[in-house]
Structures are given as structure tokens and as C-alpha cells.
Design a protein around this motif. Structure first.
Motif, mmCIF file in Angstrom:
data_model
loop_
_atom_site.group_PDB
_atom_site.id
_atom_site.type_symbol
_atom_site.label_atom_id
_atom_site.label_comp_id
_atom_site.label_asym_id
_atom_site.label_seq_id
_atom_site.Cartn_x
_atom_site.Cartn_y
_atom_site.Cartn_z
ATOM 1 N N GLY A 211 0.812 -1.214 0.000
ATOM 2 C CA GLY A 211 0.000 0.000 0.000
ATOM 3 C C GLY A 211 0.843 1.260 0.000
ATOM 4 O O GLY A 211 0.549 2.217 -0.716
ATOM 5 N N HIS A 212 1.916 1.269 0.809
ATOM 6 C CA HIS A 212 2.816 2.428 0.836
ATOM 7 C C HIS A 212 3.491 2.617 -0.520
ATOM 8 O O HIS A 212 3.644 3.741 -0.996
ATOM 9 C CB HIS A 212 3.874 2.279 1.923
ATOM 10 N N ILE A 213 3.891 1.535 -1.134
ATOM 11 C CA ILE A 213 4.525 1.626 -2.448
ATOM 12 C C ILE A 213 3.521 2.150 -3.479
ATOM 13 O O ILE A 213 3.828 3.067 -4.246
ATOM 14 C CB ILE A 213 5.115 0.266 -2.872
ATOM 15 N N HIS A 214 2.329 1.589 -3.485
ATOM 16 C CA HIS A 214 1.297 2.016 -4.441
ATOM 17 C C HIS A 214 0.987 3.511 -4.308
ATOM 18 O O HIS A 214 0.691 4.176 -5.305
ATOM 19 C CB HIS A 214 0.012 1.224 -4.246
ATOM 20 N N GLU A 215 1.047 4.026 -3.104
ATOM 21 C CA GLU A 215 0.762 5.441 -2.873
ATOM 22 C C GLU A 215 1.698 6.349 -3.672
ATOM 23 O O GLU A 215 1.330 7.456 -4.052
ATOM 24 C CB GLU A 215 0.900 5.744 -1.379
ATOM 25 N N TRP A 216 2.897 5.872 -3.942
ATOM 26 C CA TRP A 216 3.906 6.680 -4.619
ATOM 27 C C TRP A 216 4.205 6.210 -6.031
ATOM 28 O O TRP A 216 5.310 6.388 -6.541
ATOM 29 C CB TRP A 216 5.178 6.737 -3.764
ATOM 30 N N VAL A 217 3.209 5.613 -6.679
ATOM 31 C CA VAL A 217 3.325 5.216 -8.080
ATOM 32 C C VAL A 217 2.334 6.050 -8.886
ATOM 33 O O VAL A 217 1.141 6.080 -8.578
ATOM 34 C CB VAL A 217 3.032 3.707 -8.261
ATOM 35 N N ASP A 218 2.831 6.723 -9.902
ATOM 36 C CA ASP A 218 2.000 7.571 -10.746
ATOM 37 C C ASP A 218 0.982 6.724 -11.522
ATOM 38 O O ASP A 218 1.255 5.573 -11.868
ATOM 39 C CB ASP A 218 2.893 8.341 -11.726
ATOM 40 N N ASP A 219 -0.167 7.316 -11.791
ATOM 41 C CA ASP A 219 -1.220 6.618 -12.541
ATOM 42 C C ASP A 219 -0.726 6.126 -13.899
ATOM 43 O O ASP A 219 -1.189 5.101 -14.393
ATOM 44 C CB ASP A 219 -2.436 7.528 -12.748
ATOM 45 N N SER A 220 0.215 6.825 -14.491
ATOM 46 C CA SER A 220 0.698 6.464 -15.826
ATOM 47 C C SER A 220 1.437 5.128 -15.858
ATOM 48 O O SER A 220 1.563 4.509 -16.912
ATOM 49 C CB SER A 220 1.602 7.559 -16.387
ATOM 50 N N VAL A 221 1.942 4.664 -14.715
ATOM 51 C CA VAL A 221 2.650 3.382 -14.666
ATOM 52 C C VAL A 221 2.039 2.412 -13.648
ATOM 53 O O VAL A 221 2.540 1.309 -13.461
ATOM 54 C CB VAL A 221 4.161 3.579 -14.357
ATOM 55 N N PHE A 222 0.958 2.822 -13.023
ATOM 56 C CA PHE A 222 0.332 2.000 -11.979
ATOM 57 C C PHE A 222 -0.084 0.625 -12.498
ATOM 58 O O PHE A 222 -0.007 -0.370 -11.777
ATOM 59 C CB PHE A 222 -0.872 2.733 -11.379
ATOM 60 N N HIS A 223 -0.487 0.562 -13.749
ATOM 61 C CA HIS A 223 -0.926 -0.715 -14.319
ATOM 62 C C HIS A 223 0.186 -1.774 -14.316
ATOM 63 O O HIS A 223 -0.088 -2.966 -14.370
ATOM 64 C CB HIS A 223 -1.478 -0.521 -15.736
ATOM 65 N N HIS A 224 1.434 -1.353 -14.220
ATOM 66 C CA HIS A 224 2.553 -2.299 -14.169
ATOM 67 C C HIS A 224 2.695 -2.959 -12.794
ATOM 68 O O HIS A 224 3.304 -4.024 -12.695
ATOM 69 C CB HIS A 224 3.874 -1.590 -14.498
ATOM 70 N N VAL A 225 2.166 -2.336 -11.757
ATOM 71 C CA VAL A 225 2.375 -2.847 -10.399
ATOM 72 C C VAL A 225 1.100 -3.272 -9.688
ATOM 73 O O VAL A 225 1.164 -3.936 -8.655
ATOM 74 C CB VAL A 225 3.107 -1.811 -9.517
ATOM 75 N N VAL A 226 -0.037 -2.918 -10.216
ATOM 76 C CA VAL A 226 -1.301 -3.126 -9.498
ATOM 77 C C VAL A 226 -1.578 -4.581 -9.147
ATOM 78 O O VAL A 226 -2.154 -4.868 -8.119
ATOM 79 C CB VAL A 226 -2.490 -2.493 -10.269
ATOM 80 N N ASN A 227 -1.133 -5.512 -9.966
ATOM 81 C CA ASN A 227 -1.421 -6.933 -9.719
ATOM 82 C C ASN A 227 -0.327 -7.671 -8.970
ATOM 83 O O ASN A 227 -0.430 -8.872 -8.747
ATOM 84 C CB ASN A 227 -1.733 -7.642 -11.033
ATOM 85 N N LYS A 228 0.723 -6.972 -8.588
ATOM 86 C CA LYS A 228 1.803 -7.610 -7.843
ATOM 87 C C LYS A 228 1.338 -7.886 -6.411
ATOM 88 O O LYS A 228 0.716 -7.055 -5.785
ATOM 89 C CB LYS A 228 3.041 -6.721 -7.793
#
Length: 83
Positions: A60-77
Motif C-alpha cells: 500500500g505504501h509503495i502504491h501510494e507513490w506510483v503515478d497513474d501512468s505506470v500504476f498498471h505495471h504494479v497493481v497486480n503484484k
């Protein structure tokens, strides 16, 4: 680290080199570094429930600092270590 929260940058497609050490520092300061250090191996003396909660908080902390433009790369991890 709490007072400097506004200086953190969101991960995008061009700032991995500066984002990664800053993110690691934040996780260490909040005591969420264990899931990124040892993969998914539960530390000795930690209950499964506490370990699961810690992994989710770290992600959750990591996701908070990921821009929407690249979030799709990490959302399912599901592993903070993978992120």
C-alpha cells in the motif's frame, strides 16, 4: 521522515533511479522494510497474520507513490519484494 513526506516523488516512466532509494528510506522509517528485504519468507517470530498485514501495508505504501501512468505495471503484484 513524516515531515518530509511532501518531498517524495511518484514513480513514473523516467525516475526509477531517484524514486527507488527514496521509497526504500520511507519503508525503513515506517518499519515496513522486511517484505522488501527477504521476499515472501516470513521472519522468525512473526505470526502469519501479522506478516500478511505487514506485506499488505508495505504494498500500500509503495502504491501510494506510483503515478497513474505506470500504476498498471504494479497493481497486480502481490509481493512487495517484486515491486
Amino acid at each position: 521522515m513524516e515531515g518530509s513526506r511532501s518531498t517524495m516523488i511518484k514513480l513514473n516512466n523516467s525516475n526509477w533511479i531517484t524514486w527507488k532509494p527514496r521509497m526504500e528510506d520511507i519503508l525503513y522509517c515506517k518499519y515496513f522494510h522486511k517484505p522488501i528485504e527477504g521476499g515472501d519468507a516470513k521472519p522468525e517470530g512473526t505470526t502469519p497474520a501479522i506478516w500478511t498485514k505487514m506485506k499488505h501495508k508495505t504494498i500500500g505504501h509503495i502504491h501510494e507513490w506510483v503515478d497513474d501512468s505506470v500504476f498498471h505495471h504494479v497493481v497486480n503484484k502481490t509481493s512487495a519484494h517484486e515491486l
